[in-house]
Write a protein that holds these residues in place. Sequence first.
Motif, PDB file in Angstrom:
ATOM      1  N   SER A   1     -29.759  -1.523  -2.169  1.00  0.00           N
ATOM      2  CA  SER A   1     -31.022  -1.926  -1.566  1.00  0.00           C
ATOM      3  C   SER A   1     -32.143  -1.749  -2.583  1.00  0.00           C
ATOM      4  O   SER A   1     -31.948  -1.115  -3.618  1.00  0.00           O
ATOM      5  CB  SER A   1     -31.285  -1.095  -0.307  1.00  0.00           C
ATOM      6  OG  SER A   1     -32.276  -0.139  -0.498  1.00  0.00           O
TER       7      SER A   1
ATOM      8  N   ALA B   1     -36.177  -3.905   7.021  1.00  0.00           N
ATOM      9  CA  ALA B   1     -36.488  -5.335   6.939  1.00  0.00           C
ATOM     10  C   ALA B   1     -35.517  -6.029   5.980  1.00  0.00           C
ATOM     11  O   ALA B   1     -35.020  -7.132   6.267  1.00  0.00           O
ATOM     12  CB  ALA B   1     -37.933  -5.541   6.489  1.00  0.00           C
ATOM     13  N   TRP B   2     -35.221  -5.386   4.861  1.00  0.00           N
ATOM     14  CA  TRP B   2     -34.260  -5.941   3.906  1.00  0.00           C
ATOM     15  C   TRP B   2     -32.874  -6.055   4.546  1.00  0.00           C
ATOM     16  O   TRP B   2     -32.211  -7.086   4.430  1.00  0.00           O
ATOM     17  CB  TRP B   2     -34.224  -5.059   2.648  1.00  0.00           C
ATOM     18  CG  TRP B   2     -33.107  -5.374   1.714  1.00  0.00           C
ATOM     19  CD1 TRP B   2     -33.036  -6.421   0.835  1.00  0.00           C
ATOM     20  CD2 TRP B   2     -31.877  -4.658   1.584  1.00  0.00           C
ATOM     21  NE1 TRP B   2     -31.830  -6.382   0.155  1.00  0.00           N
ATOM     22  CE2 TRP B   2     -31.104  -5.305   0.596  1.00  0.00           C
ATOM     23  CE3 TRP B   2     -31.353  -3.519   2.192  1.00  0.00           C
ATOM     24  CZ2 TRP B   2     -29.850  -4.863   0.210  1.00  0.00           C
ATOM     25  CZ3 TRP B   2     -30.111  -3.076   1.807  1.00  0.00           C
ATOM     26  CH2 TRP B   2     -29.367  -3.741   0.829  1.00  0.00           C
TER      27      TRP B   2
ATOM     28  N   MET C   1     -32.061  -6.305   7.734  1.00  0.00           N
ATOM     29  CA  MET C   1     -32.040  -7.360   8.747  1.00  0.00           C
ATOM     30  C   MET C   1     -32.075  -8.750   8.105  1.00  0.00           C
ATOM     31  O   MET C   1     -31.482  -9.690   8.628  1.00  0.00           O
ATOM     32  CB  MET C   1     -33.185  -7.181   9.751  1.00  0.00           C
ATOM     33  CG  MET C   1     -33.027  -5.932  10.620  1.00  0.00           C
ATOM     34  SD  MET C   1     -31.411  -5.783  11.435  1.00  0.00           S
ATOM     35  CE  MET C   1     -31.438  -7.211  12.507  1.00  0.00           C
ATOM     36  N   SER C   2     -32.733  -8.879   6.955  1.00  0.00           N
ATOM     37  CA  SER C   2     -32.736 -10.154   6.234  1.00  0.00           C
ATOM     38  C   SER C   2     -31.324 -10.493   5.741  1.00  0.00           C
ATOM     39  O   SER C   2     -30.871 -11.637   5.845  1.00  0.00           O
ATOM     40  CB  SER C   2     -33.696 -10.069   5.053  1.00  0.00           C
ATOM     41  OG  SER C   2     -33.590 -11.198   4.231  1.00  0.00           O
ATOM     42  N   VAL C   3     -30.611  -9.503   5.222  1.00  0.00           N
ATOM     43  CA  VAL C   3     -29.230  -9.706   4.778  1.00  0.00           C
ATOM     44  C   VAL C   3     -28.346 -10.070   5.973  1.00  0.00           C
ATOM     45  O   VAL C   3     -27.507 -10.971   5.893  1.00  0.00           O
ATOM     46  CB  VAL C   3     -28.698  -8.459   4.038  1.00  0.00           C
ATOM     47  CG1 VAL C   3     -27.211  -8.589   3.746  1.00  0.00           C
ATOM     48  CG2 VAL C   3     -29.485  -8.223   2.748  1.00  0.00           C
TER      49      VAL C   3
ATOM     50  N   GLU D   1     -29.313 -11.514   8.758  1.00  0.00           N
ATOM     51  CA  GLU D   1     -29.666 -12.879   9.171  1.00  0.00           C
ATOM     52  C   GLU D   1     -28.962 -13.923   8.306  1.00  0.00           C
ATOM     53  O   GLU D   1     -28.429 -14.911   8.810  1.00  0.00           O
ATOM     54  CB  GLU D   1     -31.175 -13.065   9.099  1.00  0.00           C
ATOM     55  CG  GLU D   1     -31.629 -14.451   9.512  1.00  0.00           C
ATOM     56  CD  GLU D   1     -33.129 -14.624   9.419  1.00  0.00           C
ATOM     57  OE1 GLU D   1     -33.635 -15.502  10.124  1.00  0.00           O
ATOM     58  OE2 GLU D   1     -33.792 -13.898   8.656  1.00  0.00           O
ATOM     59  N   LYS D   2     -28.909 -13.683   6.998  1.00  0.00           N
ATOM     60  CA  LYS D   2     -28.221 -14.618   6.103  1.00  0.00           C
ATOM     61  C   LYS D   2     -26.725 -14.662   6.411  1.00  0.00           C
ATOM     62  O   LYS D   2     -26.100 -15.718   6.373  1.00  0.00           O
ATOM     63  CB  LYS D   2     -28.457 -14.232   4.652  1.00  0.00           C
ATOM     64  CG  LYS D   2     -29.868 -14.516   4.198  1.00  0.00           C
ATOM     65  CD  LYS D   2     -30.123 -14.014   2.799  1.00  0.00           C
ATOM     66  CE  LYS D   2     -31.590 -14.181   2.460  1.00  0.00           C
ATOM     67  NZ  LYS D   2     -31.975 -13.422   1.290  1.00  0.00           N
ATOM     68  N   GLU D   3     -26.135 -13.516   6.724  1.00  0.00           N
ATOM     69  CA  GLU D   3     -24.704 -13.475   7.062  1.00  0.00           C
ATOM     70  C   GLU D   3     -24.439 -14.219   8.374  1.00  0.00           C
ATOM     71  O   GLU D   3     -23.447 -14.927   8.500  1.00  0.00           O
ATOM     72  CB  GLU D   3     -24.207 -12.036   7.164  1.00  0.00           C
ATOM     73  CG  GLU D   3     -22.741 -11.932   7.508  1.00  0.00           C
ATOM     74  CD  GLU D   3     -21.834 -12.632   6.504  1.00  0.00           C
ATOM     75  OE1 GLU D   3     -20.827 -13.227   6.934  1.00  0.00           O
ATOM     76  OE2 GLU D   3     -22.126 -12.592   5.296  1.00  0.00           O
TER      77      GLU D   3
ATOM     78  N   HIS E   1     -26.145 -16.715   9.545  1.00  0.00           N
ATOM     79  CA  HIS E   1     -26.237 -18.143   9.249  1.00  0.00           C
ATOM     80  C   HIS E   1     -24.974 -18.616   8.516  1.00  0.00           C
ATOM     81  O   HIS E   1     -24.380 -19.638   8.863  1.00  0.00           O
ATOM     82  CB  HIS E   1     -27.454 -18.435   8.395  1.00  0.00           C
ATOM     83  CG  HIS E   1     -27.647 -19.896   8.097  1.00  0.00           C
ATOM     84  ND1 HIS E   1     -26.623 -20.777   7.861  1.00  0.00           N
ATOM     85  CD2 HIS E   1     -28.754 -20.642   7.995  1.00  0.00           C
ATOM     86  CE1 HIS E   1     -27.080 -21.974   7.624  1.00  0.00           C
ATOM     87  NE2 HIS E   1     -28.369 -21.927   7.688  1.00  0.00           N
TER      88      HIS E   1
END
Length: 154
Positions: free
Chosen positions: A5, A71-72, A74-76, A78-80, A82
């Motif tokens: 991270s 936040a980082w 949850m961004s990872v 979200e990409k997974e 998708h």
Amino acid sequence: MATPSPDPAYAITTMYSVPDDAWYLELDLVGTQRAVVTAIVPDEDPAREPTVCFEARSPVKHLDVPYAVMAWFMSVVEKEIHRSRAWMRLRPDLVEVVHGLRQEHLGIVSDDDFDDVLAELRGTVAEPDLPAVLAAAFGRTPDGGFVSGDLTAP
């Protein structure tokens, strides 16, 4: 596989659970090798939604995770979501076809069997929908090649 991270105290460990048909992403506190948060992203069953679980069995009942780290993470996640569930955004009738193909063929069709599967699909799926269905089910194109990218593209 570990992804560091922006805060060196944390990292994400990613693994696939075959029995669950899901990706697990764990936000780990590196110094203690302790999972703090786990995201579960099912990639086979459109009816199962992704979930996030906080470690409840820990002897430490409270842990402050910095906002930037969360936040980082949850961004990872979200990409997974998708990446592994993009095919589920196709029309419902196509999702049903793709799900059936993924269950029957486990996401793989050999070159020897491809023409037979394609012929069967042509009897049930409209020609303009074939590229999306083949990409989502097998990562293949109607000519038998392999694809990458957004599976929901027409």
